[in-house]
Scaffold this motif. Structure first.
Motif, mmCIF file in Angstrom:
data_model
loop_
_atom_site.group_PDB
_atom_site.id
_atom_site.type_symbol
_atom_site.label_atom_id
_atom_site.label_comp_id
_atom_site.label_asym_id
_atom_site.label_seq_id
_atom_site.Cartn_x
_atom_site.Cartn_y
_atom_site.Cartn_z
ATOM 1 N N TRP A 25 2.236 -9.538 -1.600
ATOM 2 C CA TRP A 25 0.864 -9.114 -1.116
ATOM 3 C C TRP A 25 1.233 -8.640 0.598
ATOM 4 O O TRP A 25 2.213 -9.289 1.065
ATOM 5 C CB TRP A 25 -0.186 -10.325 -0.818
ATOM 6 N N PRO A 26 0.849 -7.416 0.839
ATOM 7 C CA PRO A 26 0.907 -6.943 2.339
ATOM 8 C C PRO A 26 0.270 -7.959 3.117
ATOM 9 O O PRO A 26 -0.734 -8.596 2.689
ATOM 10 C CB PRO A 26 0.143 -5.591 2.208
ATOM 11 N N GLN A 27 0.473 -8.311 4.292
ATOM 12 C CA GLN A 27 0.074 -9.159 5.175
ATOM 13 C C GLN A 27 -1.268 -8.804 5.418
ATOM 14 O O GLN A 27 -2.000 -9.721 5.485
ATOM 15 C CB GLN A 27 0.905 -9.416 6.618
ATOM 16 N N GLY A 28 -1.580 -7.746 5.500
ATOM 17 C CA GLY A 28 -2.983 -7.172 5.937
ATOM 18 C C GLY A 28 -4.112 -7.536 4.929
ATOM 19 O O GLY A 28 -5.188 -7.424 5.121
ATOM 20 N N VAL A 29 -3.707 -8.227 3.633
ATOM 21 C CA VAL A 29 -4.756 -8.421 2.702
ATOM 22 C C VAL A 29 -4.972 -9.966 2.381
ATOM 23 O O VAL A 29 -5.851 -10.500 1.891
ATOM 24 C CB VAL A 29 -4.507 -7.954 1.234
ATOM 25 N N LEU A 85 -4.346 0.007 0.356
ATOM 26 C CA LEU A 85 -3.686 0.872 -0.844
ATOM 27 C C LEU A 85 -2.429 0.364 -1.063
ATOM 28 O O LEU A 85 -2.004 0.463 -2.415
ATOM 29 C CB LEU A 85 -3.697 2.133 0.052
ATOM 30 N N ASP A 86 -1.643 -0.343 -0.324
ATOM 31 C CA ASP A 86 -0.451 -0.899 -0.554
ATOM 32 C C ASP A 86 -0.499 -1.843 -1.633
ATOM 33 O O ASP A 86 0.053 -2.236 -2.623
ATOM 34 C CB ASP A 86 0.386 -1.223 0.708
ATOM 35 N N TYR A 87 -1.318 -2.592 -1.367
ATOM 36 C CA TYR A 87 -1.960 -3.801 -2.356
ATOM 37 C C TYR A 87 -2.264 -3.132 -3.783
ATOM 38 O O TYR A 87 -2.001 -3.513 -5.054
ATOM 39 C CB TYR A 87 -2.829 -4.868 -2.034
ATOM 40 N N ALA A 88 -3.261 -2.065 -3.546
ATOM 41 C CA ALA A 88 -3.666 -1.481 -4.935
ATOM 42 C C ALA A 88 -2.633 -0.740 -5.676
ATOM 43 O O ALA A 88 -2.773 -0.769 -6.950
ATOM 44 C CB ALA A 88 -4.907 -0.416 -4.386
#
Length: 135
Positions: free
Chosen positions: A115-119, A96-99
């Motif tokens: 980009w968030p690290q998680g994507v 959702l942060d990336y979105a």
């Protein structure tokens, strides 16, 4: 066969995806995709920053060699399929942060530094919007 949804930025999650590379369901018989949908909905509901991102679900995105996949899309923007997520709150928040960044980008391109690290490492494909090809 198709269900209309409101146009706009959306995370479409496969609700039938397997749980992991080696496991179809958890010990309670729940698919990874269904768990990821629930995590996405919970995280979205917990933070107003995600209000403009729809969380939608559908069976099978045909990325079956992967697991816990989502399709990120918005009108007139490059779309992406991402996968290999743990079906949990951390992954949902990264998606959702990336979105949010994706939705505010001009053509769907988010600079890597944002980009968030998680994507990172989860992108599978990208596709141009109808009537365009990417440069």
């Amino acid at each position: 066969m198709l269900t209309p949804v409101t146009p706009g930025p959306a995370v479409v999650a496969c609700n039938t995806c397997k749980l992991s590379a080696d496991q179809r369901e958890d010990s309670e018989g729940r698919r990874g995709g269904a768990l990821l949908v629930a995590a996405l909905q919970a995280v979205k509901a917990s933070d107003a920053r995600y209000a403009d991102i729809a969380v939608q679900e559908m069976p099978c995105l045909f990325a079956c060699t992967e697991f816990c996949t989502i399709h990120l899309r918005a009108p007139g923007k490059i779309s992406y399929v991402l996968g290999r997520f743990a079906p949990d709150e951390d992954a949902a928040r990264a998606i959702l942060d990336y979105a949010v960044r994706y939705a505010t980008s001009e053509h769907g391109r988010v600079p890597f530094r944002d980009w968030p690290q998680g994507v990172k490492g989860h992108f599978i494909t990208r596709a141009p919007p109808e009537g365009f090809v990417a440069e």
